[in-house]
Design a protein around this motif. Structure first.
Motif, mmCIF file in Angstrom:
data_model
loop_
_atom_site.group_PDB
_atom_site.id
_atom_site.type_symbol
_atom_site.label_atom_id
_atom_site.label_comp_id
_atom_site.label_asym_id
_atom_site.label_seq_id
_atom_site.Cartn_x
_atom_site.Cartn_y
_atom_site.Cartn_z
ATOM 1 N N ASN A 168 24.609 49.129 49.777
ATOM 2 C CA ASN A 168 25.978 49.921 50.384
ATOM 3 C C ASN A 168 27.142 49.706 49.526
ATOM 4 O O ASN A 168 28.071 50.280 50.099
ATOM 5 C CB ASN A 168 26.078 49.677 51.893
ATOM 6 N N GLN A 169 26.891 49.013 48.482
ATOM 7 C CA GLN A 169 27.937 49.003 47.476
ATOM 8 C C GLN A 169 29.268 48.347 48.254
ATOM 9 O O GLN A 169 30.479 48.835 47.898
ATOM 10 C CB GLN A 169 28.349 50.323 46.845
ATOM 11 N N VAL A 170 29.144 47.340 49.177
ATOM 12 C CA VAL A 170 30.149 46.547 49.643
ATOM 13 C C VAL A 170 30.760 45.826 48.506
ATOM 14 O O VAL A 170 30.059 45.234 47.485
ATOM 15 C CB VAL A 170 29.787 45.537 50.574
ATOM 16 N N ARG A 171 32.110 46.019 48.204
ATOM 17 C CA ARG A 171 32.847 45.397 47.125
ATOM 18 C C ARG A 171 32.708 44.011 46.909
ATOM 19 O O ARG A 171 33.078 43.418 45.719
ATOM 20 C CB ARG A 171 34.227 46.164 47.111
ATOM 21 N N VAL A 363 30.407 41.388 60.666
ATOM 22 C CA VAL A 363 29.660 41.209 59.395
ATOM 23 C C VAL A 363 28.457 42.103 59.292
ATOM 24 O O VAL A 363 28.384 42.844 58.432
ATOM 25 C CB VAL A 363 29.235 39.846 59.503
ATOM 26 N N GLU A 364 27.902 42.510 60.538
ATOM 27 C CA GLU A 364 26.965 43.508 60.641
ATOM 28 C C GLU A 364 27.536 44.833 60.069
ATOM 29 O O GLU A 364 27.044 45.661 59.300
ATOM 30 C CB GLU A 364 26.482 43.466 62.001
ATOM 31 N N LYS A 365 28.609 45.228 60.656
ATOM 32 C CA LYS A 365 29.355 46.403 60.429
ATOM 33 C C LYS A 365 29.841 46.712 58.909
ATOM 34 O O LYS A 365 29.500 47.734 58.260
ATOM 35 C CB LYS A 365 30.417 46.940 61.245
ATOM 36 N N ARG A 369 28.213 49.374 56.381
ATOM 37 C CA ARG A 369 29.394 50.133 56.233
ATOM 38 C C ARG A 369 29.356 51.102 57.419
ATOM 39 O O ARG A 369 29.650 52.367 57.476
ATOM 40 C CB ARG A 369 29.495 51.245 54.833
ATOM 41 N N GLU A 370 29.431 50.698 58.580
ATOM 42 C CA GLU A 370 29.542 51.238 59.956
ATOM 43 C C GLU A 370 30.885 51.188 60.600
ATOM 44 O O GLU A 370 31.341 49.996 60.569
ATOM 45 C CB GLU A 370 28.307 50.904 60.981
ATOM 46 N N GLY A 371 31.393 52.076 61.178
ATOM 47 C CA GLY A 371 32.442 52.139 61.716
ATOM 48 C C GLY A 371 33.767 51.430 60.757
ATOM 49 O O GLY A 371 33.816 51.951 59.585
ATOM 50 N N VAL A 372 34.343 50.669 61.558
ATOM 51 C CA VAL A 372 35.668 49.981 60.786
ATOM 52 C C VAL A 372 35.218 49.143 59.565
ATOM 53 O O VAL A 372 35.626 48.754 58.588
ATOM 54 C CB VAL A 372 36.628 48.924 61.721
ATOM 55 N N GLY A 373 33.846 48.822 59.478
ATOM 56 C CA GLY A 373 33.013 48.152 58.531
ATOM 57 C C GLY A 373 33.097 48.764 57.101
ATOM 58 O O GLY A 373 33.032 48.082 56.233
ATOM 59 N N ASP A 374 33.240 50.081 57.186
ATOM 60 C CA ASP A 374 33.329 50.980 56.035
ATOM 61 C C ASP A 374 34.661 50.585 55.336
ATOM 62 O O ASP A 374 34.858 50.584 54.084
ATOM 63 C CB ASP A 374 33.312 52.421 56.531
ATOM 64 N N LEU A 375 35.817 50.626 56.140
ATOM 65 C CA LEU A 375 37.036 49.978 55.694
ATOM 66 C C LEU A 375 37.058 48.700 55.002
ATOM 67 O O LEU A 375 37.382 48.444 54.040
ATOM 68 C CB LEU A 375 38.129 50.275 56.578
ATOM 69 N N LEU A 376 36.639 47.665 56.018
ATOM 70 C CA LEU A 376 36.581 46.312 55.505
ATOM 71 C C LEU A 376 35.919 46.049 54.255
ATOM 72 O O LEU A 376 35.918 45.218 53.614
ATOM 73 C CB LEU A 376 36.190 45.627 56.811
ATOM 74 N N ALA A 377 34.567 46.956 54.104
ATOM 75 C CA ALA A 377 33.674 46.751 53.118
ATOM 76 C C ALA A 377 34.403 47.017 51.705
ATOM 77 O O ALA A 377 33.975 46.408 50.586
ATOM 78 C CB ALA A 377 32.556 47.587 53.053
#
Length: 562
Positions: A168-171, A363-365, A369-377
């Protein structure tokens, strides 16, 4: 000078093509590991490459010490353009993969291009196999390793892979090996994910013959027999000292000590440790296999940085909670430091410190990249404004645990490091903690006399990363031993490190990373003067750029037009 041996293997995953070429001149000048990876990336990756695009390359490299049986050599290196910092970055991991990599006979393996299908790339001394693995989409790190073992008979120590975070290309996604060891900082797992490569495996029987002097066994013997607190508590052993010095980042860096440190310190970790853990060929055994049967969690760690990021910085005072976060990051392929700090930034924005259930959910999100996890990623640098919190990063990389507001030389190191706010770039903290028996310790506050020392430390750490020699060998290595192991004068070896740091900086300069990026989110007395002195010692321009004359000409150097 002892150096890695073998050709470069380039694997183009888009074209499904491979080629080999001699890089003897690069090996002779840059030894191996980070040095060779940096030189190859500098020459082969376009300066304007998108970190998540097909032009970025990922270079797996190891060094001459992986042909030895010496402790502190179970490590290897990965280099590429970081999606977190935008600069050229190397990441270093321990475990057991480095010997299997060496068995392929290659000194470096470049993963290039971009695949349309999700792949596992099998690198052997007899060739390369491209295996489409659509069924592994979304698989965790343990699930991927289980697949490789079931289908190919290769245990996890043969495997470098990504979890959902990389796909998911989390930075700040990691490349994982041996399941729980991470090429962690800088997000190179996202680079592998962008190339649609789930895993790379290494296998063979063609390890090069590099003669390492018999004196290596003196280091090995001392590592085995010396009583050292890290053998019991790992790096978390320093937490109590850091806390006493008001040098433990807490509550998303808003405080510098933590009232709950006793619940997450070295003693707390040691109580959960159930066996010894080590890397290939290493008798020092400083790793931390831990478990808690009551909550059913088993992991390797946490180390000090993780105990800060998911502990004090998140307002968590229970080591089992930190273990759960550590395990989840390993499963999904996330850098525990950046994941914990980014989660802590969110907790600060919501006034939710200490909420372990929320932390695990985040951590899951992030991984998916789900919900706010997309921003935090995206990491703190890109997310802090929307969160309404301060930007605790340098060059886009968030801070490690060793507190630069107390250890001022470490603060300067964070500012100038080409990798961003990473403690291992120079390990300057190791000369500033007031530890008994340290002959070369410096006063933690103040910057006088530290730029010179910082340059020396950066060069030495770059040499270690090129060797490849673990940085926790510092109590067992000295100039004479470096000369013995590498068959070269110590000053010549430091010059190897100097060239590595300079090539990194030159590449980054072409991406507009210079003095303006050498900044801290806090003030240090005398910082600007120390920055000027650092550039002067390095022979760089006042704006933090490398003069063209430093790059062109000389053994192993390149011109800016190459």
């Amino acid at each position: 000078m002892n150096h890695a041996e073998g050709p470069l293997l380039t694997v183009d995953v888009g074209e499904r093509e491979t080629r080999t070429e001699s890089i003897d001149d690069v090996l002779e000048s840059f030894v191996g590991g980070r040095g060779v990876g940096t030189k190859l990336a500098h020459d082969r990756v376009p300066f304007d490459a998108d970190p998540l695009g097909p032009d970025n390359g990922l270079f797996f490299t190891t060094g001459p010490m992986q042909m030895s049986n010496m402790s502190f050599t179970g490590r290897m290196n990965v280099t590429g353009v970081s999606p977190l910092t935008g600069g050229l970055l190397s990441s270093n991991a321990g475990g057991f993969m480095s010997r299997h990599f060496a068995d392929t006979g290659y000194s470096a393996v470049e993963i290039a291009g971009e695949s349309d299908d999700l792949l596992v790339v099998h690198v052997t001394d007899e060739g390369v196999e491209f295996e489409a693995v659509p069924g592994l989409e979304g698989a965790t790190v343990p699930e991927t390793c289980e697949y490789v073992e079931d289908e190919h008979g290769l245990e996890s120590e043969h495997v470098a892979c990504i979890g959902p975070a990389g796909e998911n290309q989390v930075r700040f996604a990691s490349v994982m090996t041996t399941e729980e060891r991470a090429f962690g900082r800088g997000g190179l797992g996202a680079v592998l994910g962008a190339k649609n490569v789930k895993a790379v495996t290494f296998e063979g029987d063609s390890r090069p013959d590099v003669e390492i002097p018999a004196g290596q066994m003196d280091v090995h013997r001392e590592a085995a027999t010396t009583d050292h607190i890290m053998k019991e508590q790992g790096t978390v052993a320093v937490m109590d000292l850091a806390n006493e010095m008001d040098g433990l980042p807490s509550y998303y860096f808003s405080e510098q000590s933590f009232e709950g440190a006793a619940g997450i310190n070295g003693s707390a970790v040691a109580e959960k440790k159930y066996k010894k853990g080590t890397c290939s060929a290493c008798a020092f055994a400083c790793k931390l296999p831990t478990r808690d049967e009551e909550r059913g969690v088993e992991t390797e760690g946490p180390e000090f940085e993780t105990a800060m990021a998911f502990g004090s910085n998140a307002g968590i005072d229970d080591i089992v909670d930190v273990m759960q976060s550590n395990e989840r990051c390993d499963r999904y392929g996330l850098d525990t430091i950046s994941a914990g700090n980014t989660v802590s930034a969110y907790l600060a924005s919501e006034d939710a410190f200490g909420d372990e259930e929320l932390i695990l959910d985040l951590v899951e999100k992030i991984a998916h990249r789900e919900g706010v996890g997309d921003l935090l990623a995206e990491g703190i640098d890109r997310a802090h404004e929307e969160l309404g919190v301060e930007n605790w990063t340098v060059k886009g990389m968030d801070f490690a645990a060793h507190e630069g507001r107390v250890l001022h030389g470490q603060g300067l190191s964070y500012a100038v490091a080409n990798r961003g706010a990473d403690h291992m770039y120079a390990t300057f903290y190791s000369v500033e903690y007031p530890l008994v028996g340290k002959d070369e310790a410096m006063e933690p506050t103040g910057l006088e006399g530290k730029p010179d020392r910082l340059v020396e430390r950066e060069n030495l750490m770059a040499l270690n990363d090129s060797g490849v020699v673990c940085k926790f060998s510092r109590d067992f290595m000295n100039p004479d031993r470096y000369e013995m192991l590498f068959d070269a004068d110590f000053e010549d070896l430091l010059e190897v490190g100097d060239r590595v740091v300079e090539l990194e900086r030159h590449f980054n300069n072409q991406r507009s990373i210079a003095r303006d990026a050498d900044r801290l989110p806090y003030d240090l007395p005398g910082f600007e003067e120390a920055l000027d002195e650092y550039y002067e010692v390095r022979g760089w321009n006042e704006d933090g750029t490398v003069p063209d004359a430093n790059i062109s000409g000389g053994s192993g150097a390149v011109s800016a037009d190459d």
